[in-house]
Design a protein around this motif. Structure first.
Motif, PDB file in Angstrom:
ATOM      1  N   PRO A 102      30.071  19.206  17.711  1.00  0.00           N
ATOM      2  CA  PRO A 102      31.073  20.034  17.012  1.00  0.00           C
ATOM      3  C   PRO A 102      30.733  21.519  17.086  1.00  0.00           C
ATOM      4  O   PRO A 102      31.630  22.354  17.165  1.00  0.00           O
ATOM      5  N   GLY A 103      29.453  21.837  17.100  1.00  0.00           N
ATOM      6  CA  GLY A 103      29.034  23.230  17.214  1.00  0.00           C
ATOM      7  C   GLY A 103      29.480  23.841  18.529  1.00  0.00           C
ATOM      8  O   GLY A 103      29.947  24.977  18.577  1.00  0.00           O
ATOM      9  N   LEU A 104      29.346  23.075  19.605  1.00  0.00           N
ATOM     10  CA  LEU A 104      29.801  23.571  20.907  1.00  0.00           C
ATOM     11  C   LEU A 104      31.304  23.770  20.899  1.00  0.00           C
ATOM     12  O   LEU A 104      31.816  24.717  21.486  1.00  0.00           O
ATOM     13  N   GLY A 105      32.018  22.875  20.224  1.00  0.00           N
ATOM     14  CA  GLY A 105      33.473  23.010  20.121  1.00  0.00           C
ATOM     15  C   GLY A 105      33.876  24.285  19.397  1.00  0.00           C
ATOM     16  O   GLY A 105      34.799  24.978  19.816  1.00  0.00           O
ATOM     17  N   VAL A 106      33.163  24.599  18.331  1.00  0.00           N
ATOM     18  CA  VAL A 106      33.463  25.815  17.567  1.00  0.00           C
ATOM     19  C   VAL A 106      33.136  27.051  18.410  1.00  0.00           C
ATOM     20  O   VAL A 106      33.905  28.010  18.433  1.00  0.00           O
ATOM     21  N   LEU A 107      32.014  27.010  19.135  1.00  0.00           N
ATOM     22  CA  LEU A 107      31.672  28.142  19.986  1.00  0.00           C
ATOM     23  C   LEU A 107      32.725  28.334  21.071  1.00  0.00           C
ATOM     24  O   LEU A 107      33.120  29.460  21.373  1.00  0.00           O
ATOM     25  N   PHE A 108      33.215  27.236  21.652  1.00  0.00           N
ATOM     26  CA  PHE A 108      34.257  27.346  22.667  1.00  0.00           C
ATOM     27  C   PHE A 108      35.531  27.926  22.056  1.00  0.00           C
ATOM     28  O   PHE A 108      36.208  28.740  22.689  1.00  0.00           O
ATOM     29  N   GLU A 109      35.832  27.528  20.842  1.00  0.00           N
ATOM     30  CA  GLU A 109      37.016  28.060  20.147  1.00  0.00           C
ATOM     31  C   GLU A 109      36.913  29.583  20.014  1.00  0.00           C
ATOM     32  O   GLU A 109      37.884  30.303  20.270  1.00  0.00           O
ATOM     33  N   VAL A 110      35.731  30.077  19.655  1.00  0.00           N
ATOM     34  CA  VAL A 110      35.520  31.524  19.522  1.00  0.00           C
ATOM     35  C   VAL A 110      35.699  32.207  20.882  1.00  0.00           C
ATOM     36  O   VAL A 110      36.363  33.242  20.985  1.00  0.00           O
ATOM     37  N   ILE A 111      35.125  31.599  21.926  1.00  0.00           N
ATOM     38  CA  ILE A 111      35.264  32.162  23.278  1.00  0.00           C
ATOM     39  C   ILE A 111      36.729  32.209  23.680  1.00  0.00           C
ATOM     40  O   ILE A 111      37.235  33.223  24.156  1.00  0.00           O
ATOM     41  N   TRP A 112      37.427  31.090  23.495  1.00  0.00           N
ATOM     42  CA  TRP A 112      38.836  30.983  23.913  1.00  0.00           C
ATOM     43  C   TRP A 112      39.700  32.011  23.189  1.00  0.00           C
ATOM     44  O   TRP A 112      40.520  32.686  23.793  1.00  0.00           O
ATOM     45  N   GLN A 113      39.504  32.130  21.867  1.00  0.00           N
ATOM     46  CA  GLN A 113      40.338  33.033  21.070  1.00  0.00           C
ATOM     47  C   GLN A 113      40.105  34.503  21.422  1.00  0.00           C
ATOM     48  O   GLN A 113      40.975  35.329  21.204  1.00  0.00           O
ATOM     49  N   ASN A 114      38.935  34.811  21.977  1.00  0.00           N
ATOM     50  CA  ASN A 114      38.609  36.200  22.296  1.00  0.00           C
ATOM     51  C   ASN A 114      38.723  36.502  23.788  1.00  0.00           C
ATOM     52  O   ASN A 114      38.380  37.602  24.218  1.00  0.00           O
TER      53      ASN A 114
END
Length: 69
Positions: free
Chosen positions: A38-50
């Motif tokens: 889940p941590g990797l998913g959240v990090l990817f979410e931050v990358i994607w949104q930015n």
């Protein structure tokens, strides 16, 4: 995903240096620990949104190529 979990993950890595972030990502992938995914998913979410639309397209191409067998 539970909002509290997402917030906890973001709080846990906020202010980390690039080296610290890299270590977190590499550890999660190498250990394959379910609790780290889940941590990797959240990090990817931050990358994607930015990311710019062009960067998002590059990520999609990388994913597509990486998933081809």
């Amino acid at each position: 995903m539970n909002l509290n979990l997402r917030n906890a993950i973001i709080q846990n890595v906020s202010g980390n240096s690039q080296d610290e972030l890299k270590d977190t990502i590499v550890d999660a992938i190498q250990n394959g620990e379910e609790k780290m995914l889940p941590g990797l998913g959240v990090l990817f979410e931050v990358i994607w949104q930015n990311a710019s639309p062009q960067d998002q397209q590059e990520m999609l191409e990388t994913l597509e190529n990486g998933l081809k067998r």
